[in-house]
Write an enzyme that holds these catalytic residues in place. Sequence first.
Site, PDB file in Angstrom:
ATOM      1  N   GLY A  22       1.838   0.908 -10.358  1.00 54.69           N
ATOM      2  CA  GLY A  22       3.114   0.195 -10.509  1.00 54.69           C
ATOM      3  C   GLY A  22       3.640  -0.148  -9.132  1.00 54.69           C
ATOM      4  CE  LYS A  82       5.958   0.407  -0.106  1.00 55.78           C
ATOM      5  NZ  LYS A  82       4.848   0.083  -0.985  1.00 55.78           N
ATOM      6  CG  MET A 103       8.819   2.238  -3.627  1.00 51.91           C
ATOM      7  SD  MET A 103       9.244   1.630  -2.012  1.00 51.91           S
ATOM      8  CE  MET A 103      10.445   0.391  -2.407  1.00 51.91           C
ATOM      9  CG  HIS A 112      -1.914  -1.139   1.171  1.00 52.88           C
ATOM     10  ND1 HIS A 112      -2.458  -1.704   2.292  1.00 52.88           N
ATOM     11  CD2 HIS A 112      -2.430  -1.808   0.126  1.00 52.88           C
ATOM     12  CE1 HIS A 112      -3.283  -2.677   1.933  1.00 52.88           C
ATOM     13  NE2 HIS A 112      -3.268  -2.764   0.619  1.00 52.88           N
ATOM     14  CE1 TYR A 113       0.739   3.699  -5.271  1.00 58.01           C
ATOM     15  CE2 TYR A 113       1.473   1.439  -4.977  1.00 58.01           C
ATOM     16  CZ  TYR A 113       0.880   2.422  -5.755  1.00 58.01           C
ATOM     17  OH  TYR A 113       0.418   2.124  -7.016  1.00 58.01           O
ATOM     18  CB  ALA A 114      -0.125   8.062  -0.295  1.00 60.07           C
ATOM     19  CG  HIS A 152      -4.083  -5.980  -9.487  1.00 62.43           C
ATOM     20  ND1 HIS A 152      -3.318  -7.019  -9.960  1.00 62.43           N
ATOM     21  CD2 HIS A 152      -3.750  -5.851  -8.169  1.00 62.43           C
ATOM     22  CE1 HIS A 152      -2.576  -7.501  -8.974  1.00 62.43           C
ATOM     23  NE2 HIS A 152      -2.811  -6.817  -7.892  1.00 62.43           N
ATOM     24  N   GLY A 153      -2.004  -4.451 -11.617  1.00 65.04           N
ATOM     25  CA  GLY A 153      -0.704  -3.910 -11.203  1.00 65.04           C
ATOM     26  C   GLY A 153       0.401  -4.733 -11.821  1.00 65.04           C
ATOM     27  CB  ALA A 154       3.955  -4.883 -11.156  1.00 63.90           C
TER      28      ALA A 154
END
Length: 528
Positions: A426, A527, A428, A250-252, A451-453
């Site tokens: 993506g 993160k 980090m 999870h991240y912003a 949905h992502g990598a």
Amino acid sequence: DTFNLDSGWPRSGRRCLQGPMESKRGFDGEMQFIKRETETMFNIKQGFVPNMNVPGRFYVNGQLEKLVFDELRSYSRQSSNVGGFLPAIKQIANVAALPGIAKYSIGLPDVHSGYGFAIGNIAAFDMGNPESVVSPGGVGFDINCGVRLLRTNLLVSDVQPVKERLAQSLFDHIPVGVGSMGIIPTKASDMEEALQLGIDWSLREGYAWPEDKEHCEEYGRMLGADPNKVSQRAKKRGLPQLGTLGAGNHYAEIQVVDEIYDDFVAKKMGIDQKGQVCIMIHSGSRGLGHQVATDALVDMERAMTRDGIHTNDRQLACARINSQEGKDYISAMSAAANYAWVNRSSMTFLTRQAFAKVFNQSPEDLDMQVIYDVSHNIAKVEEHMVDGQIKQLLVHRKGSTRAFPPHHPLIPVDYQLTGQPVIVGGTMGTCSYVLTGTDLGMRETFGSTCHGAGRALSRNKSRNNLDYGDVLKRLEDMGISIRVASPKLIMEEAPESYKDVTQVVQTCHDAGISKKAIKLKPIAVVKG
């Protein structure tokens, strides 16, 4: 069975797929069942694992197929009955053996081994078939883990001089990390309402803008939610965590528009030039969703025994959709999904505050609108074409994103001409993408895309192979500010731990199941 407390699932959840007397097929034997259909798609024939009701299929390009087949090859070499996750291809096939599955079990380019279902696996079950099941493993433990993208009217030149201050402001405003506590005050009664109302709670309490609701999948609220079906333990875990980012992947992220592939689509999203600054928030339902999944797995094991449901893998615990356990899980999962939307709304509120503080302007003046908010761990009732008939299906998307085409009644007015925006985060330090849904995707993948990598290295391998300092230094060299609550997570989430998101997105684009619109690159990461 003993439960592993860290993860909440049985330690001995694996069993041999073929009977104890049969020897395992070698890699060449396994490959007899796998056939290339197109440049980007393989078919898994029935018989690859026992009791398949439909074929499987998975989307990979030349570069990604090596990872998938290497995983199968190393599995073929092991002696039988070993623990650990099954290869993703086996998991896709085991899902194809579940009762009531429609058309086929689908793996997307970011597919990798998960609990029961592979992550990046889609399966739809016919609501009209009384045998059809719902499986928590097909939703995942982090229910409604999802991504939200906000735009601003700032350019990279406005942000560069204050980038460190902005990253710090974001880190100070958003509670991050494993046990992080929320700062938006919530009482037990608020929690009940948030589970029931989703983003409508955030709107009522003044933490969201009316436009935010319009730009959320399901308009930010699952109507079938029933907070009474969520256990006290789950609520207790969720209460202090409302409005927190959590840890793991999870991240912003503060991002900058790097490429625009489709001007018309980008303008509809309020993106009009390269260098425009956006914010991406990736988070889910925290401990609450995890507990809902864990509780349901226990109930479903009992239901399977009672109803005589057999699966190839114990982790595929499931219950008939119309059984009490099935209905209870769907109601509780919907409530957990609502919690996740409230969570992302609260973090949007905090992000707007953080930016307003640094730039000394209101969030409205900075045009901090939500472009869209997508879920990538959820099950929903949708209408799709099956064998020339429109059917109601319960579509499980685990590690995959809904991608509805232009003119679909369930997408906002703003995006009727473009198709639903799909936010693909993506890892980090690597780029992210915005895609749009297509008619072909609606027909081929139940209106879903990547949905992502997708992980390529397990978390343990990442921790053991990578050095904290190196990863940080490389991010610094790329001009990315980073704020992280627990350093060991940096290695787990380093770009090497994942597949190349550009290849994943390109595969979906080439297969025609979604279309590239915008590419974003990070300049600051917060993160857990």
